[in-house]
Design a protein around this motif. Structure first.
Motif, PDB file in Angstrom:
ATOM      1  N   GLU A 111       0.832  -1.206   0.000  1.00 13.38           N
ATOM      2  CA  GLU A 111       0.000   0.000   0.000  1.00 13.38           C
ATOM      3  C   GLU A 111       0.870   1.261   0.000  1.00 13.38           C
ATOM      4  O   GLU A 111       0.597   2.210  -0.733  1.00 13.38           O
ATOM      5  N   LEU A 112       1.911   1.282   0.822  1.00 13.50           N
ATOM      6  CA  LEU A 112       2.790   2.450   0.877  1.00 13.50           C
ATOM      7  C   LEU A 112       3.459   2.720  -0.468  1.00 13.50           C
ATOM      8  O   LEU A 112       3.590   3.876  -0.891  1.00 13.50           O
ATOM      9  N   LEU A 113       3.876   1.666  -1.140  1.00 12.33           N
ATOM     10  CA  LEU A 113       4.567   1.818  -2.424  1.00 12.33           C
ATOM     11  C   LEU A 113       3.604   2.016  -3.594  1.00 12.33           C
ATOM     12  O   LEU A 113       4.022   2.418  -4.676  1.00 12.33           O
ATOM     13  N   GLY A 114       2.330   1.702  -3.381  1.00  9.50           N
ATOM     14  CA  GLY A 114       1.355   1.861  -4.450  1.00  9.50           C
ATOM     15  C   GLY A 114       1.453   0.790  -5.512  1.00  9.50           C
ATOM     16  O   GLY A 114       1.136   1.023  -6.676  1.00  9.50           O
ATOM     17  N   HIS A 115       1.871  -0.401  -5.105  1.00  5.89           N
ATOM     18  CA  HIS A 115       1.972  -1.505  -6.052  1.00  5.89           C
ATOM     19  C   HIS A 115       0.600  -2.133  -6.280  1.00  5.89           C
ATOM     20  O   HIS A 115      -0.139  -2.381  -5.334  1.00  5.89           O
ATOM     21  N   GLU A 116       0.304  -2.419  -7.515  1.00  5.22           N
ATOM     22  CA  GLU A 116      -0.945  -3.099  -7.880  1.00  5.22           C
ATOM     23  C   GLU A 116      -0.906  -4.551  -7.382  1.00  5.22           C
ATOM     24  O   GLU A 116      -1.856  -5.070  -6.834  1.00  5.22           O
ATOM     25  N   SER A 117       0.249  -5.178  -7.578  1.00  6.98           N
ATOM     26  CA  SER A 117       0.385  -6.598  -7.297  1.00  6.98           C
ATOM     27  C   SER A 117       1.313  -6.847  -6.106  1.00  6.98           C
ATOM     28  O   SER A 117       2.361  -6.207  -5.972  1.00  6.98           O
ATOM     29  N   LEU A 118       0.926  -7.784  -5.275  1.00  6.73           N
ATOM     30  CA  LEU A 118       1.770  -8.179  -4.147  1.00  6.73           C
ATOM     31  C   LEU A 118       3.070  -8.795  -4.646  1.00  6.73           C
ATOM     32  O   LEU A 118       4.113  -8.674  -4.004  1.00  6.73           O
ATOM     33  N   ALA A 119       3.035  -9.413  -5.814  1.00  6.46           N
ATOM     34  CA  ALA A 119       4.247 -10.018  -6.393  1.00  6.46           C
ATOM     35  C   ALA A 119       5.306  -8.947  -6.641  1.00  6.46           C
ATOM     36  O   ALA A 119       6.505  -9.191  -6.450  1.00  6.46           O
ATOM     37  N   THR A 120       4.895  -7.757  -7.043  1.00  7.38           N
ATOM     38  CA  THR A 120       5.844  -6.667  -7.268  1.00  7.38           C
ATOM     39  C   THR A 120       6.510  -6.275  -5.957  1.00  7.38           C
ATOM     40  O   THR A 120       7.712  -6.053  -5.901  1.00  7.38           O
ATOM     41  N   THR A 121       5.735  -6.212  -4.904  1.00 10.41           N
ATOM     42  CA  THR A 121       6.261  -5.823  -3.598  1.00 10.41           C
ATOM     43  C   THR A 121       7.183  -6.899  -3.034  1.00 10.41           C
ATOM     44  O   THR A 121       8.137  -6.594  -2.322  1.00 10.41           O
ATOM     45  N   SER A 122       6.925  -8.134  -3.370  1.00 11.45           N
ATOM     46  CA  SER A 122       7.687  -9.241  -2.778  1.00 11.45           C
ATOM     47  C   SER A 122       9.168  -9.217  -3.155  1.00 11.45           C
ATOM     48  O   SER A 122       9.974  -9.875  -2.507  1.00 11.45           O
ATOM     49  N   ILE A 123       9.557  -8.429  -4.158  1.00 10.02           N
ATOM     50  CA  ILE A 123      10.993  -8.351  -4.485  1.00 10.02           C
ATOM     51  C   ILE A 123      11.787  -7.757  -3.330  1.00 10.02           C
ATOM     52  O   ILE A 123      12.980  -7.983  -3.221  1.00 10.02           O
ATOM     53  N   TYR A 124      11.123  -7.031  -2.450  1.00  9.79           N
ATOM     54  CA  TYR A 124      11.812  -6.416  -1.320  1.00  9.79           C
ATOM     55  C   TYR A 124      12.004  -7.370  -0.156  1.00  9.79           C
ATOM     56  O   TYR A 124      12.623  -7.017   0.838  1.00  9.79           O
TER      57      TYR A 124
END
Length: 190
Positions: free
Chosen positions: A158-171
């Motif tokens: 939510e903080l990063l504004g990613h549509e997909s959780l998969a995108t966030t999971s790179i972190y």
């Protein structure tokens, strides 16, 4: 960008006395403490800043809206920055950050300013991009979980504004420092 490099950048920003130093200080600390994208920063207008609630309204990719809390370290900087601007520049529809001509910054201009600031801070400009501030923000938030803070992957999304959780999971990758700490924690009683 590692924490030590971010701290070096912050120390330079805090000591810089050149023209536009305060603007740069606010811009780069805002990026580093909110995780917003460079386009989101250059598009930022005063009506998006809610200094009563210590938050900023961001319009991200696809014009999706999200509210980001402002870190307590940037609040006095924003206030000081506002105080040095002339009244017309504080109109709600005006951009928060402008170039030396008083016009809206564009992403390339912001990138050029960042490279110049890195150079003055003693950091190699060729090694870092504005996206590194966003990446460092995300990485530090996830690491803070170890210190008792509860930052889960969905909050980060939510903080990063990613549509997909998969995108966030790179972190969520395990970095070398975490691997070293894991290995050093091994106890062999012989």
């Amino acid at each position: 960008m590692k924490l030590i490099e971010l701290q070096q950048l912050f120390r330079f920003l805090e000591a810089d006395q050149r023209k536009f130093a305060l603007r740069n200080h606010v811009m780069f600390k805002l990026l580093a403490t909110t995780g917003m994208r460079r386009q989101e920063l250059v598009d930022l207008t005063w009506e998006q800043m809610d200094l009563e609630s210590d938050a900023v309204r961001i319009y991200g990719k696809g014009n999706k809206e999200r509210i980001l809390p402002l870190h307590r370290m940037v609040l006095p900087l924003i206030q000081e920055y506002r105080e040095q601007l002339e009244a017309p520049r504080l109109h709600p529809k005006e951009p928060v950050f402008t170039n030396y001509l008083g016009e809206s910054l564009d992403p390339r201009g912001l990138h050029r300013i960042f490279k110049e600031v890195l150079q003055h801070a003693g950091l190699p400009p060729h090694r870092f991009t504005l996206h590194h501030l966003r990446h460092t923000f995300a990485t530090l938030l996830l690491r803070s979980k170890d210190t008792g803070s509860k930052v889960d992957i969905r909050t980060l999304q939510e903080l990063l504004g990613h549509e997909s959780l998969a995108t966030t999971s790179i972190y969520t990758h395990v970095d070398l420092e975490q691997k070293k700490q894991a290995i050093e924690s091994l106890q062999f009683d012989m």
